[in-house]
Write a protein that holds these residues in place. Sequence first.
Motif, PDB file in Angstrom:
ATOM      1  N   ALA A  33       0.839  -1.188   0.000  1.00 36.08           N
ATOM      2  CA  ALA A  33       0.000   0.000   0.000  1.00 36.08           C
ATOM      3  C   ALA A  33       0.876   1.241   0.000  1.00 36.08           C
ATOM      4  CB  ALA A  33      -0.918  -0.008   1.222  1.00 36.08           C
ATOM      5  N   ALA A  34       0.275   2.372  -0.377  1.00 37.60           N
ATOM      6  CA  ALA A  34       1.026   3.619  -0.437  1.00 37.60           C
ATOM      7  C   ALA A  34       0.098   4.800  -0.222  1.00 37.60           C
ATOM      8  CB  ALA A  34       1.727   3.738  -1.794  1.00 37.60           C
ATOM      9  N   TYR A  35       0.670   5.899   0.258  1.00 40.61           N
ATOM     10  CA  TYR A  35      -0.059   7.162   0.302  1.00 40.61           C
ATOM     11  C   TYR A  35       0.917   8.293   0.079  1.00 40.61           C
ATOM     12  CZ  TYR A  35       1.400   7.728   5.238  1.00 40.61           C
ATOM     13  OH  TYR A  35       2.113   7.859   6.400  1.00 40.61           O
ATOM     14  N   SER A  36       0.371   9.443  -0.302  1.00 40.26           N
ATOM     15  CA  SER A  36       1.191  10.523  -0.855  1.00 40.26           C
ATOM     16  C   SER A  36       1.723  11.505   0.173  1.00 40.26           C
ATOM     17  CB  SER A  36       0.388  11.285  -1.916  1.00 40.26           C
ATOM     18  OG  SER A  36      -0.772  11.828  -1.330  1.00 40.26           O
ATOM     19  N   ARG A  37       2.014  11.046   1.364  1.00 40.93           N
ATOM     20  CA  ARG A  37       2.615  11.912   2.382  1.00 40.93           C
ATOM     21  C   ARG A  37       3.763  11.163   3.042  1.00 40.93           C
ATOM     22  NH1 ARG A  37      -2.266  15.226   5.413  1.00 40.93           N
ATOM     23  NH2 ARG A  37      -3.158  16.127   3.507  1.00 40.93           N
ATOM     24  N   MET A  38       4.453  11.870   3.947  1.00 42.86           N
ATOM     25  CA  MET A  38       5.560  11.263   4.657  1.00 42.86           C
ATOM     26  C   MET A  38       5.041  10.212   5.627  1.00 42.86           C
ATOM     27  SD  MET A  38       7.782  14.649   5.536  1.00 42.86           S
ATOM     28  CE  MET A  38       8.951  13.718   6.519  1.00 42.86           C
ATOM     29  N   CYS A  39       5.846   9.192   5.840  1.00 45.77           N
ATOM     30  CA  CYS A  39       5.540   8.224   6.878  1.00 45.77           C
ATOM     31  C   CYS A  39       5.630   8.919   8.241  1.00 45.77           C
ATOM     32  CB  CYS A  39       6.547   7.072   6.852  1.00 45.77           C
ATOM     33  SG  CYS A  39       6.416   5.967   5.432  1.00 45.77           S
ATOM     34  N   TYR A  40       4.886   8.384   9.192  1.00 42.83           N
ATOM     35  CA  TYR A  40       4.966   8.868  10.566  1.00 42.83           C
ATOM     36  C   TYR A  40       4.712   7.688  11.482  1.00 42.83           C
ATOM     37  CZ  TYR A  40      -0.136   8.784  10.889  1.00 42.83           C
ATOM     38  OH  TYR A  40      -1.449   8.383  10.923  1.00 42.83           O
ATOM     39  N   SER A  41       4.649   7.948  12.779  1.00 42.10           N
ATOM     40  CA  SER A  41       4.550   6.858  13.742  1.00 42.10           C
ATOM     41  C   SER A  41       3.289   6.021  13.569  1.00 42.10           C
ATOM     42  CB  SER A  41       4.618   7.401  15.163  1.00 42.10           C
ATOM     43  OG  SER A  41       3.563   8.305  15.385  1.00 42.10           O
ATOM     44  N   GLY A  42       2.283   6.580  12.939  1.00 47.28           N
ATOM     45  CA  GLY A  42       1.034   5.845  12.733  1.00 47.28           C
ATOM     46  C   GLY A  42       0.915   5.151  11.398  1.00 47.28           C
TER      47      GLY A  42
END
Length: 124
Positions: free
Chosen positions: A95-104
């Motif tokens: 899966a992917a999304y168009s923002r930076m990864c974060y703790s969640g």
Amino acid sequence: QVHLVESGGGSVQSGGSLRLSCVISGPNTRDYCMGWFRQVPGHGREGVAAIATAGSTLYAESVKGRFTISRDKVNTMYLQMNALKPEDTAMYYCAAYSRMCYSGSLGSATYKYWGQGTQVTVSA
């Protein structure tokens, strides 16, 4: 349009290894946060690992020390799975999304784009 295609699933015995691959296509996807999830029938999708463009990673406790997530600088993400256990049996999704990864970033609701899945079966 963003597309993800997984490959590399299969059947192995307990203690064996598999390497999953996920190819992402679409505009500007090199900056996307990407992750691996798994799901067994009757249960929700469980976050396995996530990786940022810069290479920082997150892992579920259940796979730490056994699974390694990585990505190249072009369009492919990998999940190296070692010391597999029968409880790792599941359909695995990238899966992917168009923002930076974060703790969640092990939460499935964060992700917008999903692959079709590849089955991993580990026998005792």
